[in-house]
Scaffold this motif. Structure first.
Motif, short mmCIF file in Angstrom:
data_model
loop_
_atom_site.label_atom_id
_atom_site.label_comp_id
_atom_site.label_asym_id
_atom_site.label_seq_id
_atom_site.Cartn_x
_atom_site.Cartn_y
_atom_site.Cartn_z
N ASP A 16 9.76 -10.15 1.87
CA ASP A 16 9.67 -11.48 1.27
C ASP A 16 8.92 -11.38 -0.05
OD1 ASP A 16 7.07 -11.03 2.01
OD2 ASP A 16 6.99 -12.58 3.54
N ASP A 17 8.87 -12.49 -0.80
CA ASP A 17 8.26 -12.47 -2.14
C ASP A 17 8.72 -11.22 -2.88
OD1 ASP A 17 6.84 -14.79 -1.62
OD2 ASP A 17 5.11 -13.71 -0.82
N GLU A 18 10.05 -11.04 -2.88
CA GLU A 18 10.60 -9.74 -3.27
C GLU A 18 10.14 -9.28 -4.65
OE1 GLU A 18 14.93 -7.51 -3.66
OE2 GLU A 18 14.78 -9.49 -2.75
N ALA A 19 10.22 -10.15 -5.67
CA ALA A 19 9.86 -9.72 -7.02
C ALA A 19 8.38 -9.35 -7.10
CB ALA A 19 10.19 -10.83 -8.01
N TYR A 20 7.53 -10.16 -6.46
CA TYR A 20 6.09 -9.90 -6.51
C TYR A 20 5.73 -8.62 -5.77
CZ TYR A 20 1.09 -10.48 -5.70
OH TYR A 20 -0.27 -10.28 -5.62
N ARG A 21 6.21 -8.48 -4.54
CA ARG A 21 5.88 -7.28 -3.76
C ARG A 21 6.46 -6.02 -4.43
NH1 ARG A 21 3.49 -8.14 1.27
NH2 ARG A 21 3.84 -10.24 2.07
N HIS A 22 7.64 -6.16 -5.02
CA HIS A 22 8.25 -5.03 -5.71
C HIS A 22 7.32 -4.56 -6.84
CE1 HIS A 22 11.04 -2.90 -8.39
NE2 HIS A 22 11.84 -2.75 -7.34
N HIS A 23 6.78 -5.51 -7.60
CA HIS A 23 5.88 -5.16 -8.70
C HIS A 23 4.59 -4.53 -8.17
CE1 HIS A 23 3.66 -5.34 -12.45
NE2 HIS A 23 2.71 -6.05 -11.84
N VAL A 24 4.00 -5.15 -7.15
CA VAL A 24 2.75 -4.62 -6.59
C VAL A 24 2.97 -3.23 -6.01
CG1 VAL A 24 0.95 -4.97 -4.87
CG2 VAL A 24 1.82 -6.92 -6.16
N ALA A 25 4.11 -3.03 -5.34
CA ALA A 25 4.41 -1.73 -4.75
C ALA A 25 4.57 -0.66 -5.82
CB ALA A 25 5.68 -1.82 -3.90
N GLN A 26 5.14 -1.02 -6.95
CA GLN A 26 5.26 -0.07 -8.05
C GLN A 26 3.89 0.31 -8.60
OE1 GLN A 26 7.27 -1.56 -11.51
NE2 GLN A 26 7.09 0.36 -12.64
N VAL A 27 3.06 -0.71 -8.84
CA VAL A 27 1.72 -0.47 -9.40
C VAL A 27 0.88 0.38 -8.46
CG1 VAL A 27 -0.44 -1.59 -10.08
CG2 VAL A 27 1.75 -2.55 -10.81
N VAL A 28 0.92 0.06 -7.16
CA VAL A 28 0.07 0.79 -6.21
C VAL A 28 0.54 2.23 -6.05
CG1 VAL A 28 1.23 0.29 -4.00
CG2 VAL A 28 -1.25 0.45 -4.08
N ALA A 29 1.86 2.46 -6.14
CA ALA A 29 2.37 3.83 -6.06
C ALA A 29 1.91 4.66 -7.25
CB ALA A 29 3.88 3.83 -5.96
N GLU A 30 1.92 4.05 -8.44
CA GLU A 30 1.46 4.77 -9.63
C GLU A 30 -0.03 5.10 -9.53
OE1 GLU A 30 2.65 2.18 -12.78
OE2 GLU A 30 4.71 2.89 -12.78
N GLY A 72 0.84 -1.18 0.00
CA GLY A 72 0.00 0.00 0.00
C GLY A 72 0.87 1.23 0.00
N SER A 73 0.28 2.36 -0.34
CA SER A 73 1.08 3.59 -0.34
C SER A 73 0.22 4.82 -0.12
CB SER A 73 1.85 3.73 -1.67
OG SER A 73 0.97 3.98 -2.73
N PHE A 74 0.87 5.83 0.42
CA PHE A 74 0.35 7.19 0.48
C PHE A 74 1.26 8.03 -0.40
CE2 PHE A 74 -1.05 5.18 4.31
CZ PHE A 74 -2.30 5.71 4.57
N VAL A 75 0.70 8.90 -1.19
CA VAL A 75 1.49 9.76 -2.06
C VAL A 75 1.15 11.21 -1.79
CG1 VAL A 75 1.63 10.57 -4.45
CG2 VAL A 75 2.06 8.18 -3.94
#
Length: 278
Positions: A246-260, A195-198
């Motif tokens: 953990d699940d580094e590649a998956y969380r990295h992708h989800v974190a990018q998408v949610v930030a956008e 999740g993210s706040f921007v």
């Protein structure tokens, strides 16, 4: 599932609570109990003494002092989500509070309990970091104020000291910054996978505050490019500085998408403010 044997005490004032905490250094505080009680039932936490602070009336208030929103540590998540003053002064906080767990949890869980428990997937600690909140911590030694951005030290670890009680949270009311919030969870009420706040300022300055991807809230200052490709690259640059759990590649992708996604929500708010302001 039953907890180990413990003694129960109930406090009706801050003074009484901090006195008890000073005399019982191994005791635990019961606020909403939505994190502590399950841990006790599974016997992952075995406090011998429990202090119930839900009877302290002055800690469940919402007020505005000058240009700051002041929240009591015992305000419930559902009250945060529905309170007119919160929705007016910090709408992103009200939105985030509405995503905490399920309805029953939101009606029992408290702001202070969530902030001190410091679950890395929790919305409210990250909200406080994004909103530049300050925490009021009271003990027999007096009052200590700690910025939220200095409070979180790692996985389930905070700067709160033995004998301290989080009583209030103070949030500056931002009139030149737009905020957005988004998260990804498998089902409504589940812990966020990311999740993210921007923050988007009128001069394109801002920040991203991620949660659910590491040991605690991760805030990164950023200057927002107008070009979509450049913006995606800037988000990735900031994300690459986060130590993902953990699940580094998956969380990295989800974190990018949610930030956008969160950026688009915040940028829309910033455009609305500029239109209203002429």
């Amino acid at each position: 599932m039953k907890p180990a044997v413990f003694s129960y005490h109930k406090s009706t004032s801050v003074e009484e609570a901090v006195k008890w905490l000073d005399q019982h250094p191994e005791g635990k505080i019961l606020a909403g109990g939505q994190s502590l009680i399950p841990l006790m039932n599974f016997r992952l936490s075995r406090p011998e003494e429990l202090l119930d602070i839900t009877g302290i009336p002055q800690l469940d208030t919402v007020s505005q002092t000058g240009d700051r929103l002041v929240l009591g540590g015992l305000i419930r998540h559902q009250d945060l989500a529905e309170h007119d003053q919160v929705r007016g002064a910090a709408p992103v906080l009200a939105e985030a509070a509405s995503h905490v767990g399920h309805w029953a949890i939101r009606n029992r869980g408290t702001l202070g309990g969530s902030l001190v428990h410091a679950d890395p997937a929790a919305e409210l600690p990250a909200a406080m970091v994004a909103l530049d909140a300050t925490f009021e911590l009271v003990s027999r030694a007096g009052v200590r104020e700690v910025p939220a951005r200095d409070f979180y030290l790692g996985f389930l670890t905070t700067d709160i000291m033995q004998g301290e009680l989080l009583t209030r949270v103070s949030i500056p009311i931002a009139d030149k910054t737009a905020f957005g919030f988004a998260e990804v969870a498998r089902r409504p009420g589940d812990f966020a996978l990311a999740g993210s706040f921007v923050e988007v300022g009128r001069d394109a300055s801002g920040a991203i505050t991620w949660f659910g991807i590491s040991g605690g809230p991760e805030r990164r200052a950023i200057t927002w490019p107008t070009d979509a490709q450049e913006r995606a690259h800037a988000i990735l640059e900031q994300l690459d500085t986060v130590d993902i759990l953990d699940d580094e590649a998956y969380r990295h992708h989800v974190a990018q998408v949610v930030a956008e996604e969160t950026y688009r929500k915040a940028a829309g708010g910033a455009r609305d403010e500029r239109t209203e302001g002429g």
